[in-house]
Design a protein around this motif. Structure first.
Motif, PDB file in Angstrom:
ATOM      1  N   UNK A 376      -4.575   9.211   7.142  1.00  0.00           N
ATOM      2  CA  UNK A 376      -5.370   8.277   7.937  1.00  0.00           C
ATOM      3  C   UNK A 376      -4.415   7.514   8.849  1.00  0.00           C
ATOM      4  N   UNK A 377      -4.649   7.571  10.151  1.00  0.00           N
ATOM      5  CA  UNK A 377      -3.841   6.839  11.121  1.00  0.00           C
ATOM      6  C   UNK A 377      -4.748   5.815  11.805  1.00  0.00           C
ATOM      7  N   UNK A 378      -4.413   4.554  11.658  1.00  0.00           N
ATOM      8  CA  UNK A 378      -5.192   3.466  12.258  1.00  0.00           C
ATOM      9  C   UNK A 378      -4.328   2.794  13.316  1.00  0.00           C
ATOM     10  N   UNK A 379      -4.657   3.019  14.580  1.00  0.00           N
ATOM     11  CA  UNK A 379      -3.875   2.458  15.677  1.00  0.00           C
ATOM     12  C   UNK A 379      -4.506   1.152  16.152  1.00  0.00           C
ATOM     13  N   UNK A 380      -3.726   0.112  16.159  1.00  0.00           N
ATOM     14  CA  UNK A 380      -4.159  -1.183  16.668  1.00  0.00           C
ATOM     15  C   UNK A 380      -3.323  -1.486  17.901  1.00  0.00           C
ATOM     16  N   UNK A 381      -3.965  -1.424  19.054  1.00  0.00           N
ATOM     17  CA  UNK A 381      -3.246  -1.519  20.328  1.00  0.00           C
ATOM     18  C   UNK A 381      -3.158  -2.960  20.799  1.00  0.00           C
ATOM     19  N   UNK A 407      -8.240   9.758  12.552  1.00  0.00           N
ATOM     20  CA  UNK A 407      -7.525   9.007  13.579  1.00  0.00           C
ATOM     21  C   UNK A 407      -8.454   7.913  14.090  1.00  0.00           C
ATOM     22  N   UNK A 408      -8.081   6.670  13.878  1.00  0.00           N
ATOM     23  CA  UNK A 408      -8.880   5.531  14.324  1.00  0.00           C
ATOM     24  C   UNK A 408      -8.156   4.824  15.472  1.00  0.00           C
ATOM     25  N   UNK A 409      -8.855   4.584  16.570  1.00  0.00           N
ATOM     26  CA  UNK A 409      -8.250   3.953  17.733  1.00  0.00           C
ATOM     27  C   UNK A 409      -7.870   4.954  18.805  1.00  0.00           C
ATOM     28  N   UNK A 410      -8.550   6.077  18.847  1.00  0.00           N
ATOM     29  CA  UNK A 410      -8.251   7.142  19.814  1.00  0.00           C
ATOM     30  C   UNK A 410      -8.659   6.697  21.221  1.00  0.00           C
ATOM     31  N   UNK A 434     -11.420  13.758  11.772  1.00  0.00           N
ATOM     32  CA  UNK A 434     -12.329  12.647  12.032  1.00  0.00           C
ATOM     33  C   UNK A 434     -11.694  11.740  13.082  1.00  0.00           C
ATOM     34  N   UNK A 435     -12.404  11.501  14.162  1.00  0.00           N
ATOM     35  CA  UNK A 435     -11.879  10.705  15.264  1.00  0.00           C
ATOM     36  C   UNK A 435     -12.789   9.496  15.489  1.00  0.00           C
ATOM     37  N   UNK A 436     -12.192   8.324  15.531  1.00  0.00           N
ATOM     38  CA  UNK A 436     -12.932   7.113  15.878  1.00  0.00           C
ATOM     39  C   UNK A 436     -12.331   6.559  17.164  1.00  0.00           C
ATOM     40  N   UNK A 437     -13.051   6.637  18.286  1.00  0.00           N
ATOM     41  CA  UNK A 437     -12.502   6.153  19.559  1.00  0.00           C
ATOM     42  C   UNK A 437     -12.226   4.658  19.522  1.00  0.00           C
ATOM     43  N   UNK A 438     -11.261   4.258  20.334  1.00  0.00           N
ATOM     44  CA  UNK A 438     -10.915   2.836  20.419  1.00  0.00           C
ATOM     45  C   UNK A 438     -12.072   2.044  21.026  1.00  0.00           C
ATOM     46  N   UNK A 439     -12.334   0.876  20.448  1.00  0.00           N
ATOM     47  CA  UNK A 439     -13.362  -0.018  20.986  1.00  0.00           C
ATOM     48  C   UNK A 439     -12.930  -1.448  20.711  1.00  0.00           C
TER      49      UNK A 439
END
Length: 472
Positions: A376-381, A407-410, A434-439
C-alpha cells in the motif's frame, strides 16, 4: 410522554441485546456475587419475592444481580443509569458497573473550533463535565474496575479534579486505564501517585494522550505492573530517554508517539508483538522474537532506512511494516542494498512528498521483502512540480509473491506512471491493482469524477487483462 415511553423501550431493548452476546458460564462475577445495598432496595424485592410478578418472557429480569451488573458494564454510564427507570429493582444496579467510560460531548470540540473566542461558554461546558464525572464517582460502589476511561478536551485549570480521578481509578485496582485529554496541553502526571501504597498489580492497559508523563512513572509502571500488556503514550512533552526493557515484561502492545523530546527510545521486550514509534531517529530495538507488526516514522534517506531495516531484519516473525517517510529537502538517489525482511507480508508506505521525487525509489523496499504479498502506497503531496520529471526505464527485479498493490494519491503524472510500470513489469503474480486518484478537501464531485476518468484513460490500456484494475 411519548418520548419518555420511547426512551424506556430503547433502554430496555439495549440491555436485552447486550445480554444475548454474554456467556453466563464464563462470567467471572458468577463465582463471586456482589453485595447490593439492601437499604436502597424496596421491601417487596426481598430475596423470597424478587421474581414474583415478572413476565415469564422477561428472561433478563430473572437473572441474578451480578449478571445484570455485568451486562450493564457494556453500556455507557449514561445508558446504564437510565435503566433505573425499568423497575425498583434496577434503581442502583448501575452504581456497581465495573466499566466507567466517561466520554465528553463530541460537540464541544466543534464548539471550541467555531467559537474560539466564546471562552465563557466553553468553560461552562467543561465545568459541567467535571461535575458529572465527580457525581458518578461519588455514587459508584464497585470495589474494582475493569475499565476507567476519560475522554474530554479539558482546558480548564481544575487539574486537581483530574488527579482525584486518577487516584480513584488506582484505588479500585483498575485493569484498563485511559486518559485522553485531547486538546489540553497543561496537565502533568503527578509523580507522587506512584509513590503511594496503592497496589498497581492489576493494571493491564495504560493509555495516556495529552498527559505529560515523565520517564520515572512510566518505568515505575513497567517494573511494578506484572500484567501490563498495553502501553500507549501520545503527546507527552515530559518524556525523554525512555527505556522499555526487561526480560520479564508481559508487554505486547507499545505505542510511543509524538513525544518530541524523547531521544533515544530503547525497546527490549520479549513478549512484544506490536510497536508504534513516531518522530525518533534514535530508535534502539532488540530482543523481540514475537514482534509481528511495526509502525514507525523515518527520514527518507539511505542511512536512516538502512538502519531501520537492519534492526527489523533481526526479528524473524515480522509480517507487517507501516512506514511513514519524511522527506528531507535534499534530493536523494534510489536506495540500495537494504537488509532483507524475509517474513514481511504487508508493507504500508505513507510518503510525504513535494512533487520532485521519483517513486521507483520504493523499489528497493520491495526487493528487500521477497515474501511481500500486499503493498500500500499512500502519497500525501505538499505541492506539485510545474514541470514533470522524465520517465525512466524501470529496472527488472522479478517479485514472485506480491499479489495486491494499492496506490492512494495518484495524480496521472509521469512519476506516478513510472511507479505503476515498475510494478506491472516486476510483480509476476499480481492479481489486483487498486488506484485512488488524488483529491483535495476543496475538490468538487465533478473534479473527483474527472480525476477518476483521467486515471482510467491512462492506465486501462497498460494493465494486462489478467490483473483486476480498480479505480476508487
Amino acid at each position: 410522554m411519548a418520548d419518555s415511553i420511547q426512551e424506556f423501550t430503547d433502554s430496555r431493548q439495549r440491555i436485552m441485546n447486550s445480554s444475548r452476546f454474554m456467556s453466563i458460564d464464563s462470567c467471572p462475577m458468577c463465582r463471586k456475587r456482589i453485595r447490593i445495598d439492601s437499604k436502597r432496595q424496596p421491601n417487596e424485592f426481598c430475596a423470597k419475592k424478587r421474581y414474583i410478578g415478572y413476565n415469564k418472557d422477561d428472561r433478563i429480569s430473572e437473572l441474578p444481580d451480578d449478571i445484570v451488573v455485568h451486562i450493564l458494564s457494556f453500556l455507557t454510564v449514561e445508558e446504564a443509569a437510565r435503566t433505573s427507570v425499568l423497575s425498583s429493582r434496577w434503581i442502583n444496579l448501575w452504581e456497581y458497573t465495573t466499566r466507567l467510560k466517561l466520554d465528553g460531548d463530541e460537540g464541544l470540540a466543534k464548539l471550541r473550533r467555531q467559537y474560539m473566542f466564546r471562552r465563557k461558554l466553553i468553560e461552562s461546558e467543561e465545568r459541567k463535565y467535571v461535575r458529572r464525572v465527580n457525581r458518578v464517582l461519588q455514587s459508584h460502589k464497585a470495589l474494582t474496575l475493569k475499565e476507567f476511561r476519560i475522554r474530554f478536551a479539558l482546558q480548564i485549570t481544575d487539574h486537581a479534579s483530574i488527579t482525584r480521578w486518577l487516584q480513584f481509578a488506582f484505588s479500585r485496582q483498575v485493569e484498563r486505564l485511559e486518559f485522553d485529554l485531547q486538546d489540553d496541553d497543561n496537565y502533568h502526571f503527578p509523580e507522587k501517585l506512584v509513590s503511594t501504597s496503592v497496589n498497581f498489580k492489576s493494571l493491564r492497559a495504560l493509555i495516556f494522550t495529552n498527559v505529560h508523563v515523565s520517564k520515572g512513572p512510566i518505568e515505575f509502571f513497567l517494573r511494578n505492573c506484572p500484567l501490563l500488556e498495553k502501553l500507549i503514550v501520545c503527546y507527552s512533552a515530559n518524556l525523554s530517554n525512555l527505556q522499555v526493557c526487561g526480560s520479564s515484561l508481559a508487554l505486547k502492545h507499545l505505542e510511543i508517539v509524538y513525544c518530541y523530546h524523547l531521544n533515544p527510545l530503547t525497546v527490549s521486550a520479549p513478549s512484544l508483538t506490536y510497536l508504534k514509534a513516531a518522530t525518533y531517529d534514535r530508535l534502539v530495538l532488540e530482543n523481540m522474537p514475537r514482534l509481528v507488526e511495526v509502525d514507525v516514522n523515518r527520514t527518507d534517506d539511505d542511512v536512516s532506512l538502512r538502519g531501520l531495516c537492519s534492526a527489523l531484519s533481526c526479528f524473524s516473525q515480522l509480517e507487517t511494516l507501516r512506514l511513514t517517510l519524511l522527506r528531507k529537502e535534499k534530493e536523494h538517489n534510489e536506495l540500495h542494498k537494504l537488509p532483507q525482511l524475509h517474513k514481511l507480508k504487508t508493507l504500508v508506505v505513507t510518503y510525504l512528498l513535494d512533487g520532485s521525487e521519483t517513486l521507483t525509489r520504493l523499489a528497493d523496499l520491495i526487493r528487500a521483502s521477497p515474501c511481500l504479498q500486499e503493498l500500500v502506497v499512500e502519497c500525501e503531496w505538499k505541492r506539485f512540480r510545474r514541470k514533470d520529471s522524465e520517465l525512466k526505464d524501470a529496472a527488472i527485479n522479478p517479485h514472485h509473491h506480491l499479489k495486491v498493490v494499492k496506490f492512494s494519491g495518484y495524480r496521472c503524472q509521469t512519476s506516478d506512471l513510472e511507479f505503476i510500470q515498475y510494478i506491472l513489469l516486476n510483480c509476476l503474480v499480481l492479481d489486483k491493482l487498486i488506484i485512488k486518484p488524488f483529491a483535495s478537501k476543496n475538490d468538487t464531485i465533478e473534479m473527483e469524477q474527472t480525476a477518476r476518468k483521467n486515471t482510467k484513460h491512462q492506465l486501462e490500456s497498460r494493465v494486462p487483462p489478467h490483473i483486476e484494475l480498480i479505480i476508487l
